[in-house]
Write a protein that holds these residues in place. Structure first.
Motif, mmCIF file in Angstrom:
data_model
loop_
_atom_site.group_PDB
_atom_site.id
_atom_site.type_symbol
_atom_site.label_atom_id
_atom_site.label_comp_id
_atom_site.label_asym_id
_atom_site.label_seq_id
_atom_site.Cartn_x
_atom_site.Cartn_y
_atom_site.Cartn_z
ATOM 1 N N GLY A 79 0.784 -1.222 0.000
ATOM 2 C CA GLY A 79 0.000 0.000 0.000
ATOM 3 C C GLY A 79 0.815 1.270 0.000
ATOM 4 N N GLY A 80 2.074 1.197 -0.401
ATOM 5 C CA GLY A 80 2.898 2.395 -0.431
ATOM 6 C C GLY A 80 4.188 2.137 -1.167
ATOM 7 N N ARG A 81 5.056 3.127 -1.141
ATOM 8 C CA ARG A 81 6.353 2.987 -1.778
ATOM 9 C C ARG A 81 7.435 3.391 -0.786
ATOM 10 N N PHE A 82 8.611 2.809 -0.948
ATOM 11 C CA PHE A 82 9.673 3.191 -0.019
ATOM 12 C C PHE A 82 10.934 3.677 -0.732
ATOM 13 N N SER A 83 10.756 4.216 -1.925
ATOM 14 C CA SER A 83 11.912 4.718 -2.673
ATOM 15 C C SER A 83 12.618 5.866 -1.956
ATOM 16 N N SER A 84 11.913 6.588 -1.101
ATOM 17 C CA SER A 84 12.522 7.714 -0.397
ATOM 18 C C SER A 84 13.044 7.328 0.984
ATOM 19 N N PHE A 85 13.012 6.036 1.301
ATOM 20 C CA PHE A 85 13.453 5.556 2.610
ATOM 21 C C PHE A 85 14.806 4.861 2.525
ATOM 22 N N ILE A 86 15.544 4.933 3.608
ATOM 23 C CA ILE A 86 16.645 3.994 3.799
ATOM 24 C C ILE A 86 15.994 2.677 4.254
ATOM 25 N N VAL A 87 16.414 1.576 3.661
ATOM 26 C CA VAL A 87 15.838 0.280 4.011
ATOM 27 C C VAL A 87 16.932 -0.687 4.454
ATOM 28 N N ALA A 88 16.558 -1.604 5.305
ATOM 29 C CA ALA A 88 17.561 -2.470 5.928
ATOM 30 C C ALA A 88 16.998 -3.845 6.228
ATOM 31 N N TRP A 89 17.899 -4.765 6.486
ATOM 32 C CA TRP A 89 17.578 -6.097 6.984
ATOM 33 C C TRP A 89 18.178 -6.258 8.378
ATOM 34 N N PHE A 90 17.381 -6.795 9.292
ATOM 35 C CA PHE A 90 17.830 -7.207 10.608
ATOM 36 C C PHE A 90 17.472 -8.680 10.767
ATOM 37 N N ARG A 91 18.049 -9.333 11.777
ATOM 38 C CA ARG A 91 17.686 -10.719 12.044
ATOM 39 C C ARG A 91 17.677 -10.954 13.546
ATOM 40 N N GLN A 92 16.935 -11.973 13.935
ATOM 41 C CA GLN A 92 16.816 -12.265 15.358
ATOM 42 C C GLN A 92 16.591 -13.747 15.595
ATOM 43 N N ASN A 93 17.292 -14.266 16.584
ATOM 44 C CA ASN A 93 17.083 -15.620 17.056
ATOM 45 C C ASN A 93 16.394 -15.557 18.412
ATOM 46 N N PRO A 94 15.637 -16.589 18.769
ATOM 47 C CA PRO A 94 14.976 -16.589 20.075
ATOM 48 C C PRO A 94 15.976 -16.381 21.202
ATOM 49 N N GLY A 95 15.629 -15.496 22.121
ATOM 50 C CA GLY A 95 16.492 -15.256 23.271
ATOM 51 C C GLY A 95 17.629 -14.291 23.000
ATOM 52 N N LYS A 96 17.723 -13.809 21.762
ATOM 53 C CA LYS A 96 18.793 -12.870 21.413
ATOM 54 C C LYS A 96 18.199 -11.550 20.929
ATOM 55 N N GLU A 97 19.008 -10.522 20.984
ATOM 56 C CA GLU A 97 18.570 -9.222 20.488
ATOM 57 C C GLU A 97 18.557 -9.225 18.958
ATOM 58 N N ARG B 204 21.310 1.000 14.083
ATOM 59 C CA ARG B 204 20.493 1.060 15.290
ATOM 60 C C ARG B 204 19.028 0.779 14.961
ATOM 61 N N GLU B 205 18.480 -0.208 15.610
ATOM 62 C CA GLU B 205 17.107 -0.657 15.368
ATOM 63 C C GLU B 205 16.091 0.469 15.558
ATOM 64 N N SER B 206 16.274 1.279 16.566
ATOM 65 C CA SER B 206 15.308 2.320 16.906
ATOM 66 C C SER B 206 15.227 3.430 15.861
ATOM 67 N N GLU B 207 16.158 3.482 14.940
ATOM 68 C CA GLU B 207 16.167 4.513 13.903
ATOM 69 C C GLU B 207 15.118 4.242 12.820
ATOM 70 N N TYR B 208 14.614 3.034 12.772
ATOM 71 C CA TYR B 208 13.710 2.637 11.693
ATOM 72 C C TYR B 208 12.264 2.710 12.164
ATOM 73 N N ASP B 209 11.415 3.245 11.292
ATOM 74 C CA ASP B 209 10.026 3.494 11.652
ATOM 75 C C ASP B 209 9.098 2.323 11.353
ATOM 76 N N ASP B 210 9.394 1.623 10.292
ATOM 77 C CA ASP B 210 8.464 0.600 9.813
ATOM 78 C C ASP B 210 9.163 -0.746 9.712
ATOM 79 N N TRP B 211 8.432 -1.793 10.084
ATOM 80 C CA TRP B 211 8.983 -3.145 10.134
ATOM 81 C C TRP B 211 7.997 -4.143 9.530
ATOM 82 N N GLY B 212 8.559 -5.206 8.977
ATOM 83 C CA GLY B 212 7.734 -6.318 8.548
ATOM 84 C C GLY B 212 7.576 -7.322 9.677
#
Length: 124
Positions: free
Chosen positions: A26-44, A107-115
């Motif tokens: 429902g939108g576009r993110f061409s004007s955003f910085i985009v990133a990948w993060f990953r997480q395992n159970p029990g870890k940040e 930094r995770e907190s810098e990002y506004d939107d997440w999947g």
């Protein structure tokens, strides 16, 4: 805000390759910085890679040792993470994130939107 949807996660043997995708719903993110993060159970949640608007600059996690490549296709409104030579330690839920104004790229907190994330499981 942009709702993000990841895909491509699956079970894969160590040493193989796979590609993750992320698209905004429902939108576009061409004007955003985009990133990948990953997480395992029990870890940040851990920064993996990021790419700026226009694909002029990328950042990645040093521990990945160049095995992953982040890219974006703004014409297709898509973000990718090409993963090669995957290792057992790459097993995680991978999240796509977008930020309109990101100063601290890792930094995770810098990002506004997440999947919701897509699971990658690497087996021996």
């Amino acid at each position: 805000q942009v709702r993000l949807v990841e895909s491509g996660g699956r079970s894969v043997q160590a040493g193989r390759s796979l590609r993750l995708s992320c698209e905004p719903s429902g939108g576009r993110f061409s004007s955003f910085i985009v990133a990948w993060f990953r997480q395992n159970p029990g870890k940040e949640r851990e920064f993996v890679a990021a790419i700026d608007q226009g694909s002029t600059r990328t950042w990645d996690l040093e521990a990945i040792e160049g095995r992953f490549t982040i890219s974006r296709n703004d014409a297709k409104n898509s973000l990718y993470l090409q993963m090669k030579d995957v290792r057992l330690e790459d097993t995680a839920v991978y999240y796509c994130a977008a930020g309109a104004r990101v100063w601290m790229i890792r930094r995770e907190s810098e990002y506004d939107d997440w999947g919701q994330g897509t699971q990658v499981t690497v087996s021996p």
